[in-house]
Motif scaffolding. Sequence first.
Motif, PDB file in Angstrom:
ATOM      1  N   LYS A 150      -4.043  -2.457 -21.277  1.00 59.01           N
ATOM      2  CA  LYS A 150      -3.545  -1.688 -19.807  1.00 59.01           C
ATOM      3  C   LYS A 150      -2.246  -1.149 -19.967  1.00 59.01           C
ATOM      4  CE  LYS A 150      -7.058  -2.315 -17.096  1.00 59.01           C
ATOM      5  NZ  LYS A 150      -7.964  -3.613 -18.243  1.00 59.01           N
ATOM      6  N   PRO A 151      -2.350   0.538 -19.896  1.00 59.52           N
ATOM      7  CA  PRO A 151      -0.959   0.943 -20.165  1.00 59.52           C
ATOM      8  C   PRO A 151       0.554  -0.038 -19.976  1.00 59.52           C
ATOM      9  CG  PRO A 151      -2.248   2.256 -18.379  1.00 59.52           C
ATOM     10  CD  PRO A 151      -2.564   0.937 -18.593  1.00 59.52           C
ATOM     11  N   VAL A 152       0.491  -0.615 -19.028  1.00 61.12           N
ATOM     12  CA  VAL A 152       1.798  -1.509 -18.819  1.00 61.12           C
ATOM     13  C   VAL A 152       1.347  -2.964 -19.033  1.00 61.12           C
ATOM     14  CG1 VAL A 152       3.799  -2.056 -17.442  1.00 61.12           C
ATOM     15  CG2 VAL A 152       2.748   0.315 -18.009  1.00 61.12           C
ATOM     16  N   SER A 153       0.903  -3.696 -19.974  1.00 59.84           N
ATOM     17  CA  SER A 153       0.473  -4.839 -19.822  1.00 59.84           C
ATOM     18  C   SER A 153       1.836  -5.542 -20.264  1.00 59.84           C
ATOM     19  CB  SER A 153      -0.262  -4.721 -21.209  1.00 59.84           C
ATOM     20  OG  SER A 153      -0.503  -6.105 -21.476  1.00 59.84           O
ATOM     21  N   ILE A 154       1.366  -7.269 -19.555  1.00 58.04           N
ATOM     22  CA  ILE A 154       2.439  -8.151 -19.130  1.00 58.04           C
ATOM     23  C   ILE A 154       1.373  -9.544 -19.069  1.00 58.04           C
ATOM     24  CG2 ILE A 154       4.462  -7.865 -18.043  1.00 58.04           C
ATOM     25  CD1 ILE A 154       3.740  -8.505 -16.226  1.00 58.04           C
ATOM     26  N   LEU A 155      -0.116  -9.129 -20.173  1.00 51.49           N
ATOM     27  CA  LEU A 155      -1.649  -9.845 -19.847  1.00 51.49           C
ATOM     28  C   LEU A 155      -1.397 -10.218 -18.214  1.00 51.49           C
ATOM     29  CD1 LEU A 155      -0.340 -10.782 -23.873  1.00 51.49           C
ATOM     30  CD2 LEU A 155      -1.881  -9.142 -23.591  1.00 51.49           C
ATOM     31  N   THR A 156      -1.174 -10.111 -17.651  1.00 47.16           N
ATOM     32  CA  THR A 156      -1.689 -10.899 -16.428  1.00 47.16           C
ATOM     33  C   THR A 156      -0.922 -10.430 -15.290  1.00 47.16           C
ATOM     34  OG1 THR A 156      -1.360 -12.946 -14.966  1.00 47.16           O
ATOM     35  CG2 THR A 156       0.486 -12.374 -16.028  1.00 47.16           C
ATOM     36  N   GLY A 157      -1.849  -9.669 -14.340  1.00 45.45           N
ATOM     37  CA  GLY A 157      -1.183  -9.726 -12.751  1.00 45.45           C
ATOM     38  C   GLY A 157      -2.244  -8.493 -12.586  1.00 45.45           C
ATOM     39  N   GLY A 158      -1.705  -7.921 -11.227  1.00 45.21           N
ATOM     40  CA  GLY A 158      -2.102  -6.090 -10.660  1.00 45.21           C
ATOM     41  C   GLY A 158      -0.908  -6.580  -9.587  1.00 45.21           C
ATOM     42  N   ALA A 159      -1.395  -5.044  -8.671  1.00 39.43           N
ATOM     43  CA  ALA A 159      -0.581  -4.612  -7.962  1.00 39.43           C
ATOM     44  C   ALA A 159      -1.501  -3.878  -6.834  1.00 39.43           C
ATOM     45  CB  ALA A 159       0.874  -4.708  -7.804  1.00 39.43           C
ATOM     46  N   VAL A 160      -1.019  -3.744  -5.531  1.00 41.12           N
ATOM     47  CA  VAL A 160      -1.306  -2.774  -4.852  1.00 41.12           C
ATOM     48  C   VAL A 160       0.194  -2.286  -4.033  1.00 41.12           C
ATOM     49  CG1 VAL A 160      -2.910  -2.071  -2.449  1.00 41.12           C
ATOM     50  CG2 VAL A 160      -3.412  -4.399  -3.965  1.00 41.12           C
ATOM     51  N   VAL A 161      -0.365  -0.858  -4.073  1.00 43.92           N
ATOM     52  CA  VAL A 161       0.640   0.535  -3.591  1.00 43.92           C
ATOM     53  C   VAL A 161      -0.372   0.853  -2.958  1.00 43.92           C
ATOM     54  CG1 VAL A 161       2.609   1.417  -4.486  1.00 43.92           C
ATOM     55  CG2 VAL A 161       2.085   0.333  -6.246  1.00 43.92           C
ATOM     56  N   THR A 162       0.885   0.720  -1.168  1.00 41.79           N
ATOM     57  CA  THR A 162       0.737   1.626  -0.343  1.00 41.79           C
ATOM     58  C   THR A 162       1.306   3.059  -0.005  1.00 41.79           C
ATOM     59  OG1 THR A 162       1.406  -0.231   1.387  1.00 41.79           O
ATOM     60  CG2 THR A 162      -1.343   0.052   0.454  1.00 41.79           C
ATOM     61  N   ALA A 163       1.655   3.590   0.404  1.00 41.17           N
ATOM     62  CA  ALA A 163       2.429   4.699   1.186  1.00 41.17           C
ATOM     63  C   ALA A 163       3.449   4.321   2.084  1.00 41.17           C
ATOM     64  CB  ALA A 163       2.083   6.041   1.311  1.00 41.17           C
ATOM     65  N   ALA A 164       4.965   4.952   1.431  1.00 35.84           N
ATOM     66  CA  ALA A 164       5.679   3.700   3.235  1.00 35.84           C
ATOM     67  C   ALA A 164       5.512   4.072   4.246  1.00 35.84           C
ATOM     68  CB  ALA A 164       6.674   4.806   2.780  1.00 35.84           C
ATOM     69  N   THR A 165       4.576   5.116   4.444  1.00 38.93           N
ATOM     70  CA  THR A 165       3.949   5.347   6.501  1.00 38.93           C
ATOM     71  C   THR A 165       2.579   4.328   6.459  1.00 38.93           C
ATOM     72  OG1 THR A 165       2.716   7.808   5.577  1.00 38.93           O
ATOM     73  CG2 THR A 165       5.263   7.143   6.254  1.00 38.93           C
ATOM     74  N   SER A 166       2.069   4.120   5.319  1.00 37.06           N
ATOM     75  CA  SER A 166       0.680   3.263   5.838  1.00 37.06           C
ATOM     76  C   SER A 166       1.231   2.263   6.810  1.00 37.06           C
ATOM     77  CB  SER A 166      -0.040   2.713   4.497  1.00 37.06           C
ATOM     78  OG  SER A 166      -1.208   2.201   4.322  1.00 37.06           O
ATOM     79  N   THR A 167      -0.371   1.732   6.765  1.00 34.94           N
ATOM     80  CA  THR A 167      -0.174   0.954   8.410  1.00 34.94           C
ATOM     81  C   THR A 167      -1.275   0.508   8.545  1.00 34.94           C
ATOM     82  OG1 THR A 167      -1.564   2.240  10.319  1.00 34.94           O
ATOM     83  CG2 THR A 167       0.542   2.579  10.315  1.00 34.94           C
ATOM     84  N   VAL A 168      -2.056   0.294   6.816  1.00 34.99           N
ATOM     85  CA  VAL A 168      -2.614  -0.848   6.026  1.00 34.99           C
ATOM     86  C   VAL A 168      -2.489  -2.211   6.317  1.00 34.99           C
ATOM     87  CG1 VAL A 168      -4.391  -0.565   4.755  1.00 34.99           C
ATOM     88  CG2 VAL A 168      -4.362   1.210   5.648  1.00 34.99           C
ATOM     89  N   GLN A 169      -2.339  -3.113   6.164  1.00 32.48           N
ATOM     90  CA  GLN A 169      -2.123  -4.055   6.106  1.00 32.48           C
ATOM     91  C   GLN A 169      -2.812  -4.978   4.908  1.00 32.48           C
ATOM     92  OE1 GLN A 169       0.780  -5.951   7.274  1.00 32.48           O
ATOM     93  NE2 GLN A 169       0.602  -3.675   8.803  1.00 32.48           N
ATOM     94  N   VAL A 170      -2.324  -5.010   3.509  1.00 31.28           N
ATOM     95  CA  VAL A 170      -2.860  -5.821   2.576  1.00 31.28           C
ATOM     96  C   VAL A 170      -2.280  -7.356   2.589  1.00 31.28           C
ATOM     97  CG1 VAL A 170      -3.234  -5.416  -0.213  1.00 31.28           C
ATOM     98  CG2 VAL A 170      -2.711  -3.592   1.387  1.00 31.28           C
ATOM     99  N   PRO A 171      -3.858  -7.716   2.366  1.00 32.67           N
ATOM    100  CA  PRO A 171      -3.371  -9.137   1.960  1.00 32.67           C
ATOM    101  C   PRO A 171      -2.572  -9.850   0.978  1.00 32.67           C
ATOM    102  CG  PRO A 171      -5.484  -8.812   1.720  1.00 32.67           C
ATOM    103  CD  PRO A 171      -5.172  -7.173   1.787  1.00 32.67           C
ATOM    104  N   THR A 172      -1.971 -10.780   1.299  1.00 34.21           N
ATOM    105  CA  THR A 172      -0.588 -11.479   0.141  1.00 34.21           C
ATOM    106  C   THR A 172      -1.138 -12.529  -0.023  1.00 34.21           C
ATOM    107  OG1 THR A 172       0.536 -12.075   1.554  1.00 34.21           O
ATOM    108  CG2 THR A 172       0.631  -9.150   1.104  1.00 34.21           C
ATOM    109  N   THR A 173      -1.050 -13.503  -1.442  1.00 32.40           N
ATOM    110  CA  THR A 173      -0.238 -14.311  -2.054  1.00 32.40           C
ATOM    111  C   THR A 173       0.821 -15.081  -1.450  1.00 32.40           C
ATOM    112  OG1 THR A 173      -0.264 -13.271  -4.063  1.00 32.40           O
ATOM    113  CG2 THR A 173      -2.183 -13.838  -3.747  1.00 32.40           C
TER     114      THR A 173
END
Length: 366
Positions: free
Chosen positions: A148-171
């Motif tokens: 991947k372009p920025v690789s640490i060989l593991t991991g991923g992320a979900v980025v949302t808008a600062a004003t978003s009301t969508v609740q992304v589940p976390t670990t």
Amino acid sequence: MTWFGKNPVNFYGSGTQALASAISACIKSFRLRSPAIKTPPEIVLPAYGCPSLVSAVLYNNAIPVLADLAENQIGYDLVSLENKISEHTAAIIVVDLFGLPTLTPGLRGLAEKAGCQIIHDCAQAFFSASRQNAIKNELVTLSFGRGKPVSILTGGAVVTAATSTVQVPTTEDSTTTNATALDHLLVLLRTSVYNALVKPHLYGITHYLPIALGSTRYDRLLNLHPISPAALKLLSTNFNHVSTLEQSARKHYRALFHSLTNRGWVDLCEIHDPNHRETLLRYAVLAPSKTARNDLITGSAGTKLGLTAMYNNTLPHIQNIPTIVRNQATPPNSLNFANRLLTLPIHSDVTQSMVQQIAELVEPTI
């Protein structure tokens, strides 16, 4: 982390897990929006793409629905997409293949009209300032895995808008978990070994090792877990490094394929990013035919030029893909795209002489 600005970000153990979490958030929103619909929700995705898209959808017990690409493009054919959207659609996944931007105003308008969420899959894209500033109501998913372009060989992320009301589940929050000295040492060791193996003069030995660099197959997603805290500490450094890279090979590829447009070649990078604003993962073009593409790849074998067909197939024909996808008809533009796609390396080790070698290989295929 400064690279994400004011946008909330949640980290996961892989890019696929991040995508699965984004889908979960969209399904929750869909259930609130359409409580009368009790059947499994549908997620629309492109018929050409990484099988991890399917893994993330099926993890959520949703139905993957394949839409066609636009002719000779990476983005959706909007007519095909609109035909695939129904009252059961919880989300549309938009994929920035090779780092090329594909989320258009027309696609946004179609999603708004249908009342469904957009998941912007930027797993192959560098999360630049322009991408950060462009976030509106979509969920942006990133991957930091191998290649991947920025690789640490593991991991991923979900980025949302600062004003978003969508609740992304976390670990579990990995950012506050302490890593041992051994954890850091192992991460640095794995990173060093991987970076050495993907160098052009060493990449060939990976074919003799029990690892699967570059293979394409479906793997079922079984669970979500936190990102490695030791690996996470490398992320800012890698973002800073990638942001300063110059992709000098791009201008050479541009000149080469511009001279071939009247011979059936299509430069996807010029179509999707004509102003060269984005950092690319690979340089992508369409050959005049499947035969011409395959002859070029075969002719480059042993040259260490790194020419590939990427996934080589549409999703219904990927190894081990589940029946629910295999039984869907393959859309014509996506099949044509898969048959003709050629990707070329664009990293700093690519020289003008290597591009000239590619140009000499292209001649016999036209």
